[in-house]
Design an enzyme around this catalytic site. Structure first.
Site, PDB file in Angstrom:
ATOM      1  CG  ASP A 246      -1.466  -1.191   1.631  1.00 42.11           C
ATOM      2  OD1 ASP A 246      -2.276  -1.925   0.442  1.00 42.11           O
ATOM      3  OD2 ASP A 246      -1.559  -1.974   2.642  1.00 42.11           O
ATOM      4  CG  ASP A 292      -2.673  -4.450  -1.639  1.00 44.97           C
ATOM      5  OD1 ASP A 292      -3.788  -4.752  -2.070  1.00 44.97           O
ATOM      6  OD2 ASP A 292      -2.449  -4.724  -0.328  1.00 44.97           O
ATOM      7  CG  ASP A 296      -5.068  -1.565   2.556  1.00 43.81           C
ATOM      8  OD1 ASP A 296      -6.091  -0.862   2.140  1.00 43.81           O
ATOM      9  OD2 ASP A 296      -4.875  -2.792   2.293  1.00 43.81           O
ATOM     10  NE  ARG A 348     -11.156  -4.106  -1.710  1.00 44.81           N
ATOM     11  CZ  ARG A 348     -10.093  -5.225  -1.593  1.00 44.81           C
ATOM     12  NH1 ARG A 348      -8.799  -4.872  -1.473  1.00 44.81           N
ATOM     13  NH2 ARG A 348     -10.452  -6.483  -1.930  1.00 44.81           N
TER      14      ARG A 348
END
Length: 493
Positions: A246, A292, A296, A348
């Site tokens: 990330d 990714d 996160d 997301r």
């Protein structure tokens, strides 16, 4: 740190040109020494979030490359510190400033073409299934070498940020690229502002043959047992490439403020790496993924505010909670998102498990078309190959996952070819609440409309009420677009 001391420090370092100011109320503050406003979202729930604003002169740094950046973080440790970013910090570079690429990290005998051939569905999937899926634990020399290569890259591009730190970009072009900031368990009281984050590129993504695998009879020849080249599990849909990094990973850390930052894949978006395997393993979602998430928030991380930031041109932006099985996340993962701009992001924004997430005055722009049309998955798959969408398909903006409790208010969703179910998606959750939001120019009860369109039910009883707004009271949805586009992103402080 008082302003006179800060100016003296800047003069001593030749930095006065970089010491920009920000109006807050009637008082001017240098952004480097600025604490988070009181009670500004969940990050302020346990008192003042100061970051490194009380740093002594000894722990006031300006860095221009990876070597200086890592040295400043190591020297400051958990002492209050202000680290100013000037220009571009390339985390995938050595101490001389030379960029490191795949050939620098690669461990023999790994080669991407050989790896892909070794685990091709036509070879790997014909083995007996494990719990109804192809064996997800890859074995053999190529997987071992891939993992060793990945470990070598990870040791270079992942940089840990300690407690009591402020990372501040100078001017409008400060960047951290080609790596990941990691805020681990035990880290707290961190401020990150005014920085462009780009391209946490994984040179060694792994193939997971069982990810999203389905025995789907609409696909000709798809069945659980192998018969021949035309009949068996190798003719079923499924399998995904998974990347490691990330741009920012908040894993167990708490009391974090990210403000006025920009996040993207830079000039290497995953659209440049289409699916490698032939039909039926060439769905849009089976592209060779080298990135990714953008941010996160996982593993009991807590009390995070993300404000006035710009997320763009990426597929999966933000996870809050990374597994349905992590029941220990219950009571954590409390996050506020305010004034953020999501443009050409697929999903997301965030997807939430377990957490209480307050999302208000955010602006979501995307296109839901591209997955194809037809009476079954096989027909939709074929149709999507003809459509070849250039955008990231907006599948869901806010994702209500297991035991999540999203409280949405006065957000604006502009989703071409979409429905309210793309605005707030049912991702095995039970509840979600929205008030005062706008969907494609209309004020709607988004939860009721999403339930109606999707046929899945989300209760509005989320069981909590936000009260941490700080100096940013809720704007009506009619004012959100103007506010967000003027303020979101790095370089706008």
């Amino acid at each position: 740190m008082n302003r006179n001391f800060l100016v003296a420090s800047c003069l001593a370092m030749g930095l006065i040109a970089g010491c920009s100011t920000l109006d807050v109320g009637s008082t001017k503050h240098n952004i480097s020494q600025q604490a988070m406003p009181a009670e500004y979202g969940w990050a302020g729930a346990e008192g003042p979030l100061l970051g490194g604003s009380q740093a002594s002169e000894q722990h006031f740094y300006t860095v221009t490359n990876r070597k200086e950046f890592v040295a400043a973080l190591a020297e400051s440790g958990d002492s209050p510190s202000i680290i100013q970013i000037r220009g571009t910090i390339n985390l995938s570079s050595d101490d001389s400033g030379r960029e490191l690429t795949e050939k620098d990290y690669r461990v023999a005998p790994y080669r991407f073409e050989q790896y892909k051939a070794a685990y091709a569905p036509s070879i790997w999937n014909i083995k007996p299934l494990v719990k109804g899926r192809p064996n997800r634990k890859l074995s053999g020399s190529q997987e071992e070498a891939r993992q060793a290569s990945a470990d070598r890259q990870k040791a270079q591009v992942v940089v840990k940020v300690p407690s009591n730190t402020s990372l501040i970009g100078l001017g409008d072009d400060a960047k951290i690229v080609k790596g990941m900031l990691h805020l681990d368990v035990g880290v707290e009281n961190v401020i990150i502002r005014n920085i462009h984050f780009e391209d946490a590129f994984d040179y060694f993504p792994g193939w997971d043959p069982g990810d999203s695998f389905k025995i789907d009879s609409s696909y000709p020849g798809c069945q659980a047992e192998y018969v021949n080249a035309n009949i068996g599990p190798q003719k079923c849909r499924g399998g995904r490439w998974n990347a490691e990094y990330d741009l920012i990973s908040i894993s167990g850390a708490k009391r974090i403020w990210i403000d006025h930052c920009t996040f993207s894949d830079g000039d290497r978006p995953d659209a440049l790496f289409p699916p490698f395997y032939p039909f039926p393993q060439n769905e849009i979602t089976q592209k060779v993924q080298h990135h990714d998430g953008l941010i996160d928030i996982t593993n009991q991380a807590d009390l995070v505010t993300i404000s006035n930031s710009y997320f763009h041109d990426h597929d999966k932006a933000m996870l809050i909670g990374n597994s349905d099985k992590k029941t220990e996340d219950n009571g954590y993962l409390r996050v506020t998102l305010h004034g953020n701009y999501f443009e050409n992001v697929g999903q997301r924004m965030p997807r939430v498990r377990y957490g209480q997430v307050h999302s208000y005055n955010n602006y979501f722009v995307g296109d839901a078309s591209g997955d194809g049309q037809g009476g079954n998955n096989y027909e939709r798959h074929l149709n999507s190959l003809t459509a070849k969408p250039k955008h990231n398909i907006l599948r869901q903006a806010l994702g209500a996952g297991k035991h999540s409790a999203i409280f949405s208010e006065a957000n604006v969703f502009e989703i071409a070819n979409g429905t309210p179910a793309n605005a707030i998606g049912h991702m095995k959750g039970d509840v979600a609440f929205d008030r005062g939001s706008m969907f494609n120019g209309q004020m709607l009860d988004i939860i009721e409309e999403a339930n109606r369109v999707s046929g899945k039910f989300l209760s509005k009883d989320v069981g909590w009420q936000p009260n941490l707004y700080g100096p940013a009271p809720v704007l009506p949805a009619s004012e959100v677009i103007e506010y967000v586009t003027a303020n979101a992103g790095a370089g706008k402080l």
